[in-house]
Motif scaffolding. Sequence first.
Motif, PDB file in Angstrom:
ATOM      1  N   VAL A   1       0.267   5.564  -4.005  1.00 59.21           N
ATOM      2  CA  VAL A   1       1.418   6.348  -4.454  1.00 59.21           C
ATOM      3  C   VAL A   1       1.020   7.792  -4.775  1.00 59.21           C
ATOM      4  CG1 VAL A   1       2.856   4.388  -5.141  1.00 59.21           C
ATOM      5  CG2 VAL A   1       1.372   5.429  -6.838  1.00 59.21           C
ATOM      6  N   ASP A   2       0.276   8.382  -3.850  1.00 55.57           N
ATOM      7  CA  ASP A   2      -0.195   9.756  -3.963  1.00 55.57           C
ATOM      8  C   ASP A   2       0.695  10.640  -3.079  1.00 55.57           C
ATOM      9  OD1 ASP A   2      -1.527  12.202  -3.816  1.00 55.57           O
ATOM     10  OD2 ASP A   2      -3.520  11.285  -3.733  1.00 55.57           O
ATOM     11  N   ALA A   3       1.728  11.207  -3.688  1.00 58.14           N
ATOM     12  CA  ALA A   3       2.715  11.981  -2.934  1.00 58.14           C
ATOM     13  C   ALA A   3       2.071  13.145  -2.192  1.00 58.14           C
ATOM     14  CB  ALA A   3       3.818  12.480  -3.865  1.00 58.14           C
ATOM     15  N   GLU A   4       1.171  13.861  -2.839  1.00 58.43           N
ATOM     16  CA  GLU A   4       0.544  15.025  -2.185  1.00 58.43           C
ATOM     17  C   GLU A   4      -0.274  14.605  -0.970  1.00 58.43           C
ATOM     18  OE1 GLU A   4       1.594  17.994  -3.028  1.00 58.43           O
ATOM     19  OE2 GLU A   4       2.728  16.976  -4.588  1.00 58.43           O
ATOM     20  N   ALA A   5      -1.007  13.505  -1.106  1.00 55.86           N
ATOM     21  CA  ALA A   5      -1.799  13.027   0.024  1.00 55.86           C
ATOM     22  C   ALA A   5      -0.891  12.573   1.165  1.00 55.86           C
ATOM     23  CB  ALA A   5      -2.723  11.890  -0.416  1.00 55.86           C
ATOM     24  N   VAL A   6       0.186  11.861   0.852  1.00 55.47           N
ATOM     25  CA  VAL A   6       1.122  11.428   1.902  1.00 55.47           C
ATOM     26  C   VAL A   6       1.731  12.643   2.583  1.00 55.47           C
ATOM     27  CG1 VAL A   6       3.326  10.269   2.343  1.00 55.47           C
ATOM     28  CG2 VAL A   6       1.614   9.177   0.873  1.00 55.47           C
ATOM     29  N   LEU A   7       2.178  13.616   1.809  1.00 57.17           N
ATOM     30  CA  LEU A   7       2.800  14.816   2.380  1.00 57.17           C
ATOM     31  C   LEU A   7       1.851  15.581   3.287  1.00 57.17           C
ATOM     32  CD1 LEU A   7       4.803  16.002  -0.726  1.00 57.17           C
ATOM     33  CD2 LEU A   7       5.772  15.180   1.446  1.00 57.17           C
ATOM     34  N   SER A   8       0.552  15.470   3.057  1.00 59.51           N
ATOM     35  CA  SER A   8      -0.411  16.196   3.883  1.00 59.51           C
ATOM     36  C   SER A   8      -0.421  15.696   5.333  1.00 59.51           C
ATOM     37  CB  SER A   8      -1.818  16.100   3.282  1.00 59.51           C
ATOM     38  OG  SER A   8      -2.370  14.808   3.464  1.00 59.51           O
TER      39      SER A   8
ATOM     40  N   LEU B   1       9.551  11.634  -2.446  1.00 58.93           N
ATOM     41  CA  LEU B   1       8.265  10.988  -2.720  1.00 58.93           C
ATOM     42  C   LEU B   1       7.810  11.232  -4.154  1.00 58.93           C
ATOM     43  CD1 LEU B   1       6.142  11.568   0.510  1.00 58.93           C
ATOM     44  CD2 LEU B   1       7.183   9.450  -0.288  1.00 58.93           C
ATOM     45  N   ARG B   2       7.904  12.445  -4.611  1.00 58.93           N
ATOM     46  CA  ARG B   2       7.459  12.749  -5.976  1.00 58.93           C
ATOM     47  C   ARG B   2       8.264  11.965  -7.009  1.00 58.93           C
ATOM     48  NH1 ARG B   2       6.761  18.223  -3.604  1.00 58.93           N
ATOM     49  NH2 ARG B   2       4.510  18.535  -3.508  1.00 58.93           N
ATOM     50  N   GLN B   3       9.562  11.880  -6.781  1.00 62.55           N
ATOM     51  CA  GLN B   3      10.415  11.150  -7.710  1.00 62.55           C
ATOM     52  C   GLN B   3      10.138   9.649  -7.661  1.00 62.55           C
ATOM     53  OE1 GLN B   3      14.608  11.491  -6.915  1.00 62.55           O
ATOM     54  NE2 GLN B   3      15.179  10.631  -8.890  1.00 62.55           N
ATOM     55  N   SER B   4      10.143   9.059  -6.469  1.00 67.46           N
ATOM     56  CA  SER B   4       9.971   7.608  -6.370  1.00 67.46           C
ATOM     57  C   SER B   4       8.550   7.173  -6.721  1.00 67.46           C
ATOM     58  CB  SER B   4      10.369   7.106  -4.979  1.00 67.46           C
ATOM     59  OG  SER B   4       9.554   7.666  -3.984  1.00 67.46           O
ATOM     60  N   TYR B   5       7.554   7.932  -6.295  1.00 65.02           N
ATOM     61  CA  TYR B   5       6.181   7.568  -6.613  1.00 65.02           C
ATOM     62  C   TYR B   5       5.897   7.686  -8.107  1.00 65.02           C
ATOM     63  CZ  TYR B   5       4.614   7.245  -1.715  1.00 65.02           C
ATOM     64  OH  TYR B   5       4.417   6.870  -0.412  1.00 65.02           O
ATOM     65  N   GLY B   6       6.584   8.580  -8.784  1.00 64.12           N
ATOM     66  CA  GLY B   6       6.414   8.730 -10.232  1.00 64.12           C
ATOM     67  C   GLY B   6       6.879   7.517 -11.007  1.00 64.12           C
ATOM     68  N   GLN B   7       7.670   6.660 -10.373  1.00 68.48           N
ATOM     69  CA  GLN B   7       8.199   5.465 -11.030  1.00 68.48           C
ATOM     70  C   GLN B   7       7.496   4.186 -10.584  1.00 68.48           C
ATOM     71  OE1 GLN B   7      12.352   5.628 -10.023  1.00 68.48           O
ATOM     72  NE2 GLN B   7      12.673   7.536 -11.120  1.00 68.48           N
ATOM     73  N   MET B   8       6.488   4.320  -9.718  1.00 67.98           N
ATOM     74  CA  MET B   8       5.773   3.157  -9.184  1.00 67.98           C
ATOM     75  C   MET B   8       4.381   3.066  -9.773  1.00 67.98           C
ATOM     76  SD  MET B   8       6.260   3.253  -5.081  1.00 67.98           S
ATOM     77  CE  MET B   8       7.806   3.706  -4.354  1.00 67.98           C
TER      78      MET B   8
END
Length: 159
Positions: A50-57, A81-88
């Motif tokens: 759940v690493d939004a920055e890594a996924v976005l890369s 991603l930032r919103q949903s990953y912050g809740q996982m």
Amino acid sequence: MRRIGLVGFALVLLAACQPTSVDLTEDQRLALVDTILQVQIDLVAAAEAVDAEAVLSFFAPDVGLVMDGRVVGYASLSQLLRQSYGQMGRQTVEWHPAEVSVLSPDAVALTLGGVVTVIGMEGDTVSSGPVAWTEVFVRRNGGWKLLHAHQSTPSAGSS
């Protein structure tokens, strides 16, 4: 005479619309397939963490996405991603490649399916279900980026 002209035009148009051949050896094609599958493994690892920055890369800034019927660009994906990953707490992604198509030395399409399980902050399973993706990777500046993608998460019981 007009009919011959239309037939001639149709034949020229048909010839112009034929796919171009990809001039790669089988070893080159297999190397591209291996590379894209490794990129997919790395993308899934970032998603599971759940690493939004890594996924976005992994996404090109001009990416075009369709997610369950919604058209999404990079900015919307980033926010989502930032919103949903912050809740996982984390997620697991069990995937299998169904098809890899080498479109050119710098473009590869990947179609795959699997199951995504979302684990909450307390370690409980929040959701789990099937998912399918179609992805088009392009080589840019020496790396591979997702330029187009489609994600479907069919509801239970849908066919």
